[in-house]
Design a protein around this motif. Structure first.
Motif, PDB file in Angstrom:
ATOM      1  N   ASN A  52     -11.283   0.715   2.026  1.00  0.00           N
ATOM      2  CA  ASN A  52     -12.111  -0.275   2.727  1.00  0.00           C
ATOM      3  C   ASN A  52     -13.443  -0.499   2.015  1.00  0.00           C
ATOM      4  N   GLU A  55     -12.913  -2.473  -1.137  1.00  0.00           N
ATOM      5  CA  GLU A  55     -12.660  -3.871  -0.793  1.00  0.00           C
ATOM      6  C   GLU A  55     -13.969  -4.577  -0.454  1.00  0.00           C
ATOM      7  N   ARG A  56     -14.840  -3.908   0.316  1.00  0.00           N
ATOM      8  CA  ARG A  56     -16.149  -4.500   0.640  1.00  0.00           C
ATOM      9  C   ARG A  56     -16.973  -4.760  -0.618  1.00  0.00           C
ATOM     10  N   GLY A  58     -15.793  -5.660  -3.382  1.00  0.00           N
ATOM     11  CA  GLY A  58     -15.152  -6.712  -4.168  1.00  0.00           C
ATOM     12  C   GLY A  58     -14.295  -6.199  -5.311  1.00  0.00           C
ATOM     13  N   LEU A  60     -11.385  -4.493  -4.782  1.00  0.00           N
ATOM     14  CA  LEU A  60     -10.007  -4.635  -4.308  1.00  0.00           C
ATOM     15  C   LEU A  60      -9.917  -5.802  -3.354  1.00  0.00           C
ATOM     16  N   ARG A  61      -8.712  -6.302  -3.190  1.00  0.00           N
ATOM     17  CA  ARG A  61      -8.404  -7.244  -2.111  1.00  0.00           C
ATOM     18  C   ARG A  61      -7.126  -6.740  -1.463  1.00  0.00           C
ATOM     19  N   SER A  62      -6.917  -7.125  -0.235  1.00  0.00           N
ATOM     20  CA  SER A  62      -5.722  -6.655   0.456  1.00  0.00           C
ATOM     21  C   SER A  62      -5.132  -7.784   1.283  1.00  0.00           C
ATOM     22  N   ASP A  63      -3.856  -7.627   1.584  1.00  0.00           N
ATOM     23  CA  ASP A  63      -3.182  -8.536   2.496  1.00  0.00           C
ATOM     24  C   ASP A  63      -1.988  -7.812   3.099  1.00  0.00           C
ATOM     25  N   ARG A  73      -0.277  -3.031   4.815  1.00  0.00           N
ATOM     26  CA  ARG A  73      -1.433  -3.589   4.125  1.00  0.00           C
ATOM     27  C   ARG A  73      -1.360  -3.125   2.678  1.00  0.00           C
ATOM     28  N   TYR A  75      -2.936  -3.264  -1.278  1.00  0.00           N
ATOM     29  CA  TYR A  75      -4.211  -3.380  -1.976  1.00  0.00           C
ATOM     30  C   TYR A  75      -3.941  -3.674  -3.443  1.00  0.00           C
ATOM     31  N   GLU A  76      -4.807  -4.508  -4.032  1.00  0.00           N
ATOM     32  CA  GLU A  76      -4.697  -4.794  -5.458  1.00  0.00           C
ATOM     33  C   GLU A  76      -6.074  -4.990  -6.064  1.00  0.00           C
ATOM     34  N   THR A  78      -9.116  -6.593  -8.112  1.00  0.00           N
ATOM     35  CA  THR A  78      -9.701  -7.890  -8.441  1.00  0.00           C
ATOM     36  C   THR A  78     -10.142  -7.817  -9.903  1.00  0.00           C
TER      37      THR A  78
END
Length: 117
Positions: A52, A55-56, A58, A60-63, A73, A75-76, A78
């Motif tokens: 998390n 991701e905050r 920037g 990683l991004r997740s979907d 969920r 994660y990959e 960026t």
């Protein structure tokens, strides 16, 4: 190996296992364990706050993706995450070279001749 060994290196470990492509949390835990030959074990209580945070930042991004009947969920990295991983690797190589030259004097490039007798 104890969790203390991971402290300070967790971000680099996570970014590294995600370099090849997106993974969900359990797959990340498994990848770290497999790549370390079982020496490193991540707990979910350590993993998800770190994911998390990355991701905050920037990195990683997740979907949400379907995996059979389940949604997970994933994660990959960026582009910023790839740059950060490259920086982490450079810093790690410098760190291990410096520590190695202290622990094994005469073995590393930083070895200096001893005092004249």
């Amino acid at each position: 190996m104890k969790g203390d060994a991971v402290r300070g290196h967790l971000d680099a470990l996570l970014l590294s296992v995600l370099e090849a492509g997106p993974l969900h949390g359990y797959a990340i835990i498994t990848a770290v364990q497999e790549r370390s030959g079982g020496a490193l074990e991540l707990r979910t209580g350590t993993l998800y706050p770190a994911l998390n945070r990355l991701e905050r930042l920037g990195l990683l991004r997740s979907d949400w993706r379907s995996a059979g009947e389940r949604r997970r969920r994933c994660y990959e990295l960026t582009d910023a995450g790839r740059r950060s991983l490259a920086e982490e690797r450079t810093a790690w190589r410098r760190f291990t070279a410096a520590i190695g030259s202290v622990l094994d004097p005469g073995q590393g490039p930083a070895a200096a001749p001893g005092p004249a007798a």
